[in-house]
Design an enzyme around this catalytic site. Structure first.
Site, PDB file in Angstrom:
ATOM      1  N   ASP A   1      -4.152  -5.235   5.894  1.00 27.14           N
ATOM      2  CA  ASP A   1      -4.708  -5.905   4.773  1.00 27.14           C
ATOM      3  C   ASP A   1      -3.675  -6.857   4.341  1.00 27.14           C
ATOM      4  OD1 ASP A   1      -6.264  -6.676   2.658  1.00 27.14           O
ATOM      5  OD2 ASP A   1      -5.618  -5.064   1.145  1.00 27.14           O
TER       6      ASP A   1
ATOM      7  N   HIS B   1      -2.800  -0.979  -3.275  1.00 26.26           N
ATOM      8  CA  HIS B   1      -3.723  -0.366  -2.889  1.00 26.26           C
ATOM      9  C   HIS B   1      -3.919   1.195  -3.742  1.00 26.26           C
ATOM     10  CE1 HIS B   1      -4.306  -2.084   1.339  1.00 26.26           C
ATOM     11  NE2 HIS B   1      -4.719  -2.679   0.232  1.00 26.26           N
TER      12      HIS B   1
ATOM     13  N   SER C   1       0.867  -1.051   0.162  1.00 30.16           N
ATOM     14  CA  SER C   1      -0.084  -0.075   0.073  1.00 30.16           C
ATOM     15  C   SER C   1       1.184   1.165   0.123  1.00 30.16           C
ATOM     16  CB  SER C   1      -0.978   0.143   1.139  1.00 30.16           C
ATOM     17  OG  SER C   1      -1.661   0.957   1.321  1.00 30.16           O
ATOM     18  N   THR C   2       0.841   1.937   1.159  1.00 26.42           N
ATOM     19  CA  THR C   2       1.628   3.208   1.194  1.00 26.42           C
ATOM     20  C   THR C   2       3.051   3.085   0.853  1.00 26.42           C
ATOM     21  OG1 THR C   2      -0.075   4.298   2.581  1.00 26.42           O
ATOM     22  CG2 THR C   2       1.963   5.319   2.374  1.00 26.42           C
TER      23      THR C   2
ATOM     24  N   MET D   1      -0.062   0.925   5.396  1.00 25.35           N
ATOM     25  CA  MET D   1      -0.675   1.208   6.359  1.00 25.35           C
ATOM     26  C   MET D   1      -1.839  -0.036   6.549  1.00 25.35           C
ATOM     27  SD  MET D   1      -1.851   5.613   6.466  1.00 25.35           S
ATOM     28  CE  MET D   1      -2.217   5.238   4.654  1.00 25.35           C
TER      29      MET D   1
END
Length: 357
Positions: free
Chosen positions: A296, A200, A173-174, A293
Site C-alpha cells: 500500500d 493501518h 503499517s506494521t 507489510m
C-alpha cells in the site's frame, strides 16, 4: 515452521487462536499459557518464534509480560487487544515497548466472533516469524544507482520558488507507531507544512495513537476530522476504518473522510490519500513510506510523481520492522532517498523551505 506460544486467560480464546493458527501449514502452536507469569516460564521452556499476548490477565498482565520479554530475551510479540479506550491506550504503549503488532478482538475480551480476524492473525504471525521480519520472500530491491531510472514523470515541474506551499504525506503499517514516534517528535514546531499520516489500524486505536504522539511532539498531532482545514505545523492521522482524502479549496487544504472500499483493501489506505493529493496543485509534496507489510502506497507514489512530482523518502531495511511497503516503492525506482528511521525527520527537513515570500 513458525513456533507460536498463545497467551490468554480465556480457555475459549486460547482454543480458537490455536485452531486458527494451526490451520496454516507454516504455523505450529507449541504451547499455551493462562497469564504472563506462566507465559515467561513457557518461553524459557519452549523457545517459541512468536508470542500472541492478551493484555487483560490475572497474576501478570500483558504489558508487564511484554516488558519482561523485551528486557530479558526479545522476540516478536503480537498483542491481542480489546477495543475499549483503556485497551487502545495500553495497546499503543505496548507497541512503543516493542510489540511487533496487534490484533483487535472484535467484541470484547472473550470474542466468539474472533473468526472475523482469523486471516489477519495468520498474516501477522507469518510476518512476525520471518527471519529478521524482513519479508525475504520478495525479490531484492533495486540498487540505489537505479532508483530514478526508467520512469517518465513530471518530477520537479514545480519551480523551486519561495511562493510554493508544501505538504508532507506519510504511509506506514506494521511497526508504524514506533516509527512515527521516532519521526514526528523531531519535526519543529514552526514546520511550514501540514502533515497527513495513514497508519493501518482498525477503528478505536488511532485517537490513542494521536494523543500519545501529540504528547511527545512539538508539532500538534491529532486524529483527522471530516471537513477540517489543514494547518501548517499540524499532523493529521487518518482515523481507523476511514479513508482520508485531501481536496483544495480556495488555496486551503480540506480533509474529507469516507467509508468506501479501495483496491488496496486497507482502510485507511495510503494509496487513497496519495491519489487524492494528485489533484492538489501549487504544493510541493514530500512523500514518506515507512515500515509495513504489503505494498500500500506504491501506486499512490506513482500517481504523485506522474502528476506534478514530489520527493520520495523510504525507510531502510535496517530499521523497518517489516520491509514490505518501503521495498515495494524502492522497486519502482521512484525513491529519492532511503533512510534509517532515525534520519527520516532530518531528511524531510532538507526539503522544507526556511521562508516563503
Amino acid at each position: 515452521m513458525i513456533r507460536v506460544l498463545v497467551v490468554d486467560d480465556s480457555a475459549f480464546m486460547r482454543k480458537m487462536i490455536t485452531k486458527f493458527l494451526t490451520s496454516n501449514h507454516q504455523i505450529a502452536v507449541v504451547g499455551t499459557a493462562r497469564n504472563g507469569e506462566e507465559a515467561l516460564q513457557k518461553i524459557t521452556e519452549l523457545r517459541p518464534d512468536v508470542v500472541t499476548l492478551d493484555i487483560e490477565m490475572p497474576v501478570m498482565n500483558g504489558k508487564e509480560t511484554l516488558e519482561k520479554i523485551m528486557a530479558d530475551d526479545p522476540l516478536p510479540v503480537i498483542i491481542v487487544s480489546s477495543q475499549t479506550r483503556k485497551g487502545a491506550d495500553i495497546t499503543i504503549e505496548c507497541l512503543e515497548l516493542g510489540a511487533f503488532d496487534f490484533i483487535a478482538k472484535p467484541s470484547g475480551s472473550v470474542s466468539i466472533d474472533l473468526y472475523k480476524v482469523k486471516q489477519e492473525l495468520i498474516e501477522k504471525v507469518l510476518a512476525a516469524g520471518q527471519p529478521n521480519n524482513k519479508e525475504h520472500s520478495h525479490p531484492a530491491p533495486k540498487p540505489l544507482s537505479q532508483l530514478k531510472s526508467g520512469f517518465k514523470n513530471n518530477r520537479s515541474t514545480i519551480p523551486p520558488t519561495g511562493t510554493v506551499k508544501q505538504l508532507i504525506c506519510i504511509g506506514t503499517s506494521t511497526g508504524g507507531p514506533r516509527a512515527l514516534q521516532k519521526v514526528l517528535p523531531k519535526l519543529p514546531k514552526n514546520l511550514k507544512a501540514p502533515v497527513f499520516v495513514v497508519q493501518h489500524m482498525p477503528p478505536g486505536f488511532t485517537a490513542s495513537l494521536a494523543n500519545r504522539l501529540n504528547h511527545l511532539s512539538e508539532v500538534t498531532v491529532k486524529e483527522a476530522e471530516n471537513g477540517e482545514r489543514a494547518k501548517e505545523g499540524w499532523v493529521y492521522i487518518a482515523p481507523g476504518g476511514k479513508n482520508m482524502a485531501i481536496r483544495p479549496e480556495q488555496g486551503e487544504l480540506v480533509i474529507t473522510l469516507d467509508d468506501r472500499d479501495t483496491a488496496s483493501l486497507h482502510k485507511p489506505s495510503v494509496d487513497y490519500l496519495f491519489h487524492s493529493l494528485t489533484s492538489v496543485k501549487g504544493f510541493e509534496k514530500v512523500a514518506v513510506i515507512m515500515t509495513g507489510m504489503g505494498s500500500d502506497g506504491t501506486e499512490g507514489v506513482k500517481g504523485l510523481i506522474k502528476n506534478g512530482g514530489g520527493k520520495v523518502i523510504v525507510e531502510s531495511a535496517e530499521s523497518s520492522v517489516v520491509f514490505g511497503m518501503p521495498k515495494a516503492v524502492l522497486n519502482t525506482g521512484l525513491a529519492d532517498e532511503v533512510k534509517h528511521v532515525d534520519e527520516i525527520a532530518a531528511s524531510i527537513m532538507t526539503y522544507m523551505k526556511k521562508e516563503r515570500a
